[in-house]
Design a protein around this motif. Structure first.
Motif, mmCIF file in Angstrom:
data_model
loop_
_atom_site.group_PDB
_atom_site.id
_atom_site.type_symbol
_atom_site.label_atom_id
_atom_site.label_comp_id
_atom_site.label_asym_id
_atom_site.label_seq_id
_atom_site.Cartn_x
_atom_site.Cartn_y
_atom_site.Cartn_z
ATOM 1 N N LEU B 362 -2.286 7.614 42.753
ATOM 2 C CA LEU B 362 -2.270 7.212 41.336
ATOM 3 C C LEU B 362 -2.907 8.313 40.192
ATOM 4 C CD1 LEU B 362 -3.796 3.689 42.457
ATOM 5 C CD2 LEU B 362 -1.319 4.238 41.661
ATOM 6 N N SER B 363 -3.547 9.160 40.974
ATOM 7 C CA SER B 363 -4.146 10.199 40.028
ATOM 8 C C SER B 363 -2.813 11.079 39.628
ATOM 9 C CB SER B 363 -4.802 11.016 40.548
ATOM 10 O OG SER B 363 -6.132 10.341 40.933
ATOM 11 N N TYR B 364 -1.786 11.104 40.430
ATOM 12 C CA TYR B 364 -0.379 11.703 40.188
ATOM 13 C C TYR B 364 0.000 11.222 38.925
ATOM 14 C CZ TYR B 364 4.524 12.760 40.515
ATOM 15 O OH TYR B 364 5.871 13.116 39.936
ATOM 16 N N ARG B 365 0.216 9.827 38.754
ATOM 17 C CA ARG B 365 0.626 9.370 37.658
ATOM 18 C C ARG B 365 -0.175 9.410 36.439
ATOM 19 N NH1 ARG B 365 5.971 8.138 38.627
ATOM 20 N NH2 ARG B 365 6.280 6.968 40.429
ATOM 21 N N TYR B 366 -1.459 9.192 36.692
ATOM 22 C CA TYR B 366 -2.321 9.403 35.472
ATOM 23 C C TYR B 366 -2.278 10.669 34.825
ATOM 24 C CZ TYR B 366 -6.603 9.491 32.688
ATOM 25 O OH TYR B 366 -7.447 9.536 31.433
ATOM 26 N N ASP B 367 -2.399 11.719 35.795
ATOM 27 C CA ASP B 367 -2.363 12.982 35.212
ATOM 28 C C ASP B 367 -1.041 13.607 34.601
ATOM 29 O OD1 ASP B 367 -4.716 13.490 36.430
ATOM 30 O OD2 ASP B 367 -4.210 14.492 38.097
ATOM 31 N N ARG B 368 -0.184 12.689 34.674
ATOM 32 C CA ARG B 368 1.469 12.976 34.067
ATOM 33 C C ARG B 368 1.720 11.909 32.922
ATOM 34 N NH1 ARG B 368 0.600 14.846 38.658
ATOM 35 N NH2 ARG B 368 1.743 16.621 39.268
ATOM 36 N N MET B 369 0.377 11.234 32.192
ATOM 37 C CA MET B 369 0.536 10.323 31.387
ATOM 38 C C MET B 369 1.204 10.935 30.020
ATOM 39 S SD MET B 369 -1.374 6.801 31.073
ATOM 40 C CE MET B 369 -2.965 7.484 30.533
ATOM 41 N N GLY B 370 0.664 12.152 29.763
ATOM 42 C CA GLY B 370 0.902 12.930 28.562
ATOM 43 C C GLY B 370 2.602 12.757 28.490
ATOM 44 N N GLU B 371 3.338 13.286 29.662
ATOM 45 C CA GLU B 371 4.683 13.092 29.572
ATOM 46 C C GLU B 371 5.199 11.727 29.385
ATOM 47 O OE1 GLU B 371 7.488 15.034 29.354
ATOM 48 O OE2 GLU B 371 6.189 16.844 29.635
ATOM 49 N N ALA B 372 4.562 10.764 30.060
ATOM 50 C CA ALA B 372 5.009 9.363 30.041
ATOM 51 C C ALA B 372 4.961 8.661 28.413
ATOM 52 C CB ALA B 372 4.224 8.597 30.722
ATOM 53 N N ARG B 373 3.710 9.394 27.748
ATOM 54 C CA ARG B 373 3.499 8.738 26.341
ATOM 55 C C ARG B 373 4.617 9.363 25.547
ATOM 56 N NH1 ARG B 373 -2.561 9.580 27.029
ATOM 57 N NH2 ARG B 373 -3.386 7.630 27.206
ATOM 58 N N ARG B 374 4.851 10.723 25.743
ATOM 59 C CA ARG B 374 5.896 11.343 24.906
ATOM 60 C C ARG B 374 7.424 10.779 25.223
ATOM 61 N NH1 ARG B 374 2.853 15.957 25.808
ATOM 62 N NH2 ARG B 374 3.579 16.703 27.623
ATOM 63 N N ASN B 375 7.647 10.318 26.500
ATOM 64 C CA ASN B 375 8.906 9.793 26.867
ATOM 65 C C ASN B 375 8.988 8.307 25.952
ATOM 66 O OD1 ASN B 375 11.208 9.242 28.262
ATOM 67 N ND2 ASN B 375 10.288 7.960 29.953
#
Lengths: 765, 765
Positions: B362-375
């Motif tokens: 789940l941290s894997y997802r959290y740590d990539r939230m920047g990309e998810a927000r940009r997306n």
């Protein structure tokens, strides 16, 4: 977009073209488009290495046996490795839509040029052009250039170019793909990419040094990166030039290799693409002057002949002590091994166009005589017995067995039985001495080779007391459909010649009374008595003859095998195996793969009457399936000489187009060097009617209808001779390197005549 | 000859055996016999690398995009590369006659052992044995041992063992095979063989250091040679032990990598094979204690389940910030990308057996939230929108298109439409928090993830004024037979849940009034008003319902598609596509690949009545072709819950045997991780009836006839629970790490009850 490389290319008669991409022909094209310079051979692989591409980079004489049944030509790292992708889409023939594609092999200049216009998934077009060569001027240097122009939009590109170290040798089923090299060092040294590898068993170091230059119009710079991310602008050409240097620890001392490579590649890169190309092209020009054959009026056939000569030229190496494998440096067929193909089929081209290279090929044998002597000793014979297949060391490298697809083990007999390799080498030595007049080679190496082989044969023959004749039992002739036969006509005929000639040469040398001759006799302990025995064996050696059919019998009992008539020819006018026979029990029939007797008639032409040749050729041709790439060219010559003009033309075509049309179906494994050399002989010795007898050069042309004229250059003794041959007219212009006057005695249309040096003299038939 | 490795092997219920060599199954076995430790995965390739072998060595999270459409898991140099040849004959299953062959995967110990007796062309026999493991104790260390005994004669052997640097990624047709690494250094440093490579685009260094020990009975020594020529004596065993260390510049600073590797491999080699094995086995023991499931009485099914668990165990990694790809580290299917498979199918196993690993995922997802927000921003939405396929950076890595064999370009829609990945991640976060009680993670990462996804959905829904309802248009549910539909039942149902839960969690956190909660709201600028809007959207979000059929409609207009009855089942009792339909126009039918509605019923089980579940399951099961590896396990659970016992068993088998029997036909591309995780859920949540509601652990077992008992361990909040489940009896033994007393409140057979810590308490149904 401009065709960037058009200006470099020669006129059409020098170009072999690929106009469309056909995946099924990928391997064939790779062999056909091989570039080389005698030192190195590099298959004509597409730079992006598509699926099933087979990159092949071979250095003459560089073998390794690790993990293999027998040594094989090492597939070295591939310097031709250049991948571009556009936002994840690879520019490549398999990967993208192709709007336009062509490749051109320029045989005159040893260049491979390419142009492909791609269209990606967004219908953006990219003009991709490339050219490459392996320098004929400095055989260690290779150059490739790739130019890319986006035609529709600016785009991001990724470029990846390395020396691909992941190459493998194909091997055979029981071995699997394997690599023969370990990586010793890989490094960026400023702008130079350096890689050093070593073969596993033979312990040869090979190093690569490369400089990549990237030119975007305004900026030109070297880069040590092997992966570049770049912005490519619409309509602007990015041009990559990769200059590389390849050398082995056989060329340079191991400890000097690295500095040497770095210095050499720097020098080459600084010279620049245009200069390197200029020197390369000029070196090629020199090669072609002595080797080209002009043919009228059939331009297509001329190009096919040129294609065969091109592949001989890139395989030939001046001097040295390496030879040419049956598939040259263009593929891994027969693992790069050297067979009789070299001495009988390939060598004559070099004897008459590049005697230095021919000398190197014979020196290759001489330098391995130690192994040949041990081989004879091991089998209880005397003298030197050369291996059927030979690699770097000169020991027997025929694989002892082969495992087929269903796991069955098939023993291979050729190494024990195809002993004719020995008379073939002897014949080649004699032929070389005769045509070049290279007394020095003969004294130092030639006679010794010749006598030691004769000595082997003298120990090999058996005397049948009841029949009062010498016999040679249990051999295989060139016709491999009949393994293990007694008194093979080719072998016995050639051995008799070998022994008789050995006696004559011994006597001749003795007569000259020079020191070298006495030294030689002492060194190899050769006595008058032994030489006389050669003579008497030669006289008593049995050659089977059928009185009933009035032909030489291919071997003892050949005529008792089943005769089946050939009823059908294929599209190439080659015989089709009749339904009554199968290849499995072909040895029970009179079908031959190639005819031993016809081969004998060709090589010892002067020993047979016209009528004998006619009768025997007709008899055996009716039984020959031509399932060897060695068969057609010689059959063409003998058909011509015996008046079968139609067959002569058919066989000539078959030989000339063998690899350009992939007639044997396995050109992908490499060029058939024997067919290339045989084709040259079919033109020069067949149509041109060139031969040497009693030290005299003869021309007795025999033109098939479709050919009007043949022009070529040859070397003979110290002469360089320019010949224009017509059906009833021969124009000869001899020249001498060191003299402006002199006269060449020759035979034209059966008459002895003279051609003064420096002048064109015309003889009419 | 002795079976050298028998003594290491566990009892039969832990062993997966290969008893014969079947070339067609080579790729399948490679995937099945993958070894790993969460850090690294290494396919179960035969050491001699036969024809068509596909060595695969992958490090979790190590991707590279160079030359590829999208980043892919990098196939790294293969340390399992060990070739022996006997006088040119390669010891290998393809190359030699095989008198005996077997391999054993010991799942308990993470060992792959092998024994092959070869017979060469001279009928000499060779006993070849090998074993290897990737240490579970130190994930950077791998060990392989090969023992060879000539049984009939003394012989010369060649041994070749390296880190094979020539590996490539398979890629897809439009890319071709390609490598993602450049070689930076290859060197012998005393007895250590060292190799360093770097990925092209992601610029990660990976280094390998290995020590090879050769023991011939009397002499044991390390050798730095990668090619050995040796004499092997009849009846004497030569034993090679290769210990290697693999690390990346993500584990160790680049400049320390080399000394670190040399030191680490020295230490490992000095510890020796037996010690390394001991530590490895003991680390495995710990893993299995918390993860094993004992099943009675079907031993075969138990082993199949264990096989699924084994593959989850070797894929799971404690902590960190990497996740598990759809094919784990056992193959290149889907290029190693991470899908919803991870959160919905794989994660639950880790939540209940190794919460640390679950947290890492789940941290894997959290740590990539920047990309998810940009997306989200890029597409005009708010919050965080996660990619359908995710690799190292968290950007969208679904390939935008695919080129098929005839060059046709197929656009891929999943990245634009399978937005349900977002509610899946939200569901997983909530589930993790509920089951682990890991308040710290939830405060730091979990709530933020959950709210940002809710926020995305709130910006994604559309309000239909005329119908007064919220809708979600143009999506694809898990059923990929129907791309681009409106109001997909699964998506809308999960989104409503996501928004409702988000509101509740927001309110709950606000009530707790703690600083972190206020900080979070401020950081992501979350207001009461926004949370209230979530609640109202959740209440107004439309879920299509057919009154006529009394079922949830899979999506708007599903029932207007053509209904075709399934008439036939295949050998695995799975439906066969009726002849009236084709896969090409499958979207015009009511056939689903896997059922969206059934998935919704499973995940939100408590929100539906038994009757609703029964009706919907029956309706959709009659339309499900189970053409996804995600389908069978969940269908098995829902069949069980709705009383369809026969189907429950069929689907259970299908899911459990998916990869062990290669039911999908593509196990060669890697294990189907979702099926492994789904199988675990089918046993634990299905048969064991385990679930969590209102913070209470529940067991409502539902046993099919053939299963009598299920024993397993789970983690729940701070408890470690040992459970023995029978049809009508449950025995629960809770324990606490830091306390000897306490009580676990749970629900058994529908009744709330208590189980005291440290004692086995039995509940009867």
């Amino acid at each position: 977009m401009k065709d960037l490389y058009k200006r470099f290319l020669s006129s059409e008669e020098w170009l072999i073209r690929e106009e469309v991409w056909n995946k099924n022909l990928q391997g064939v094209r790779e062999s056909q488009f091989t570039l080389g310079n005698g030192y190195i051979g590099s298959r004509g692989v597409l730079e992006e290495i598509p699926y099933d591409a087979y990159p092949g980079t071979y250095i003459a004489g560089l073998f390794d046996s690790s993990g293999a049944q027998v040594p094989e030509l090492v597939n070295l790292p591939n310097p031709i490795d250049f991948k571009i992708s556009v936002e994840g889409e690879k520019l490549g023939l398999v990967a993208m839509d192709v709007l336009k594609h062509n490749r051109v092999l320029d045989m005159k200049k040893g260049l491979l040029a390419r142009r492909t216009v791609y269209s990606n998934v967004r219908n953006e077009r990219f003009d991709y052009q490339s050219v490459r060569f392996f320098s004929m001027d400095d055989p260690h240097v290779g150059v490739m250039q790739v130019c890319l122009t986006p035609l529709d939009n600016d785009t991001n590109i990724d470029v990846e170019t390395t020396f691909d170290l992941s190459v493998t040798n194909k091997g055979i089923l029981s071995e699997g793909r394997k690599n023969h090299i370990k990586i010793m060092e890989v490094k960026n040294i400023r702008d130079i990419y350096y890689a050093s590898v070593q073969t596993f068993a033979s312990k040869v170091y090979v190093n690569y040094a490369g400089i990549l230059n990237c030119c975007t119009g305004d900026i030109t710079q070297n880069t040590s990166e092997r992966v570049l991310h770049m912005r490519a602008e619409k309509g602007k050409t990015i041009c990559f030039t990769k200059v590389f240097h390849i050398a082995t620890s056989r060329d340079v001392k191991p400890r000097n290799m690295k500095p040497h490579a770095l210095k050499a590649v720097r020098k080459a890169a600084e010279a620049g693409f245009e200069n390197l190309l200029k020197k390369h092209v000029s070196a090629w020009e020199k090669r072609w002057i002595g080797a080209d054959v002009i043919l009228k009026p059939d331009k297509e056939l001329e190009k096919a002949l040129r294609f065969n000569i091109y592949h001989l030229l890139i395989a030939g190496k001046d001097n040295g002590s390496t030879s040419i494998g049956a598939r040259t440096l263009s593929g891994e067929g027969y693992r790069g091994h050297i067979f009789w193909d070299t001495e009988i089929f390939i060598l004559p081209f070099f004897i008459y166009t590049n005697p230095d290279a021919a000398k190197g090929m014979l020196s290759y044998r001489y330098d391995r005589m130690g192994e040949a002597r041990r081989n004879a000793r091991k089998r209880g014979y005397k003298g030197a017995m050369f291996p059927w297949e030979s690699a770097d060391l000169g020991n027997e490298t025929t694989p002892p067995w082969h495992r087929d697809l269903d796991g069955r083990i098939i023993k291979i007999h050729t190494m024990d039985t195809e002993q004719h390799i020995n008379c073939d080498i002897a014949y080649a030595v004699y032929h070389y001495g005769l045509a070049t007049g290279d007394k020095e080679f003969m004294m130092k190496k030639g006679y010794e080779l010749f006598f030691e082989i004769a000595r082997f044969w003298a120990s090999r023959v058996l005397f049948d007391k009841s029949k009062k004749r010498y016999e040679i039992q249990r051999v295989m002739g060139p016709d491999e459909f009949h393994p293990i036969v007694d008194n093979n006509s080719y072998t016995n005929g050639m051995v008799a010649w070998n022994l008789r000639k050995a006696f004559e040469l011994f006597e001749e040398n003795k007569r000259c009374g020079e020191k070298w001759s006495r030294d030689l006799s002492e060194r190899i302990r050769l006595s008058d008595r032994e030489a006389k025995r050669w003579k008497s064996i030669a006289a008593g050696l049995f050659i089977p003859y059928s009185k009933r059919k009035d032909v030489i019998e291919a071997f003892d009992g050949f005529l008792r095998r089943k005769y089946i008539r050939i009823k059908e020819l294929d599209n190439n006018f080659m015989p089709v195996l009749p339904k009554e026979a199968t290849f499995k029990d072909i040895d029970t029939t009179q079908f031959v793969k190639q005819s031993d007797t016809v081969m004998l008639l060709y090589l010892l032409d002067g020993d047979f009457s016209h009528e004998e040749k006619r009768r025997n050729f007709a008899f055996y041709d009716a039984r020959t399936l031509h399932k060897s790439s060695l068969s057609a060219a010689i059959s063409s010559i003998m058909a011509l000489r015996t008046g079968d003009i139609i067959k002569a033309s058919r066989y000539l075509s078959y030989a000339a187009y063998m690899d350009i049309n992939n007639l044997s179906g396995n050109t992908a494994d490499g060029m058939h060097a024997a067919s290339c050399g045989g084709t040259w002989q079919a033109f020069i010795n067949g149509i041109g009617g060139m031969s040497v007898k009693d030290g005299i050069l003869r021309f007795n042309p025999l033109f098939p209808k479709e050919i009007k004229c043949l022009k070529f250059h040859i070397r003979f003794k110290s002469y360089r001779i320019s010949a224009e041959i017509f059906r009833n007219r021969i124009a000869i212009t001899p020249s001498l390197k060191r003299a402006k006057r002199g006269v060449l005695r020759l035979e034209a249309f059966g008459r002895l005549c003279e051609a003064p040096v420096g002048k064109k003299t015309v003889f009419r038939g």
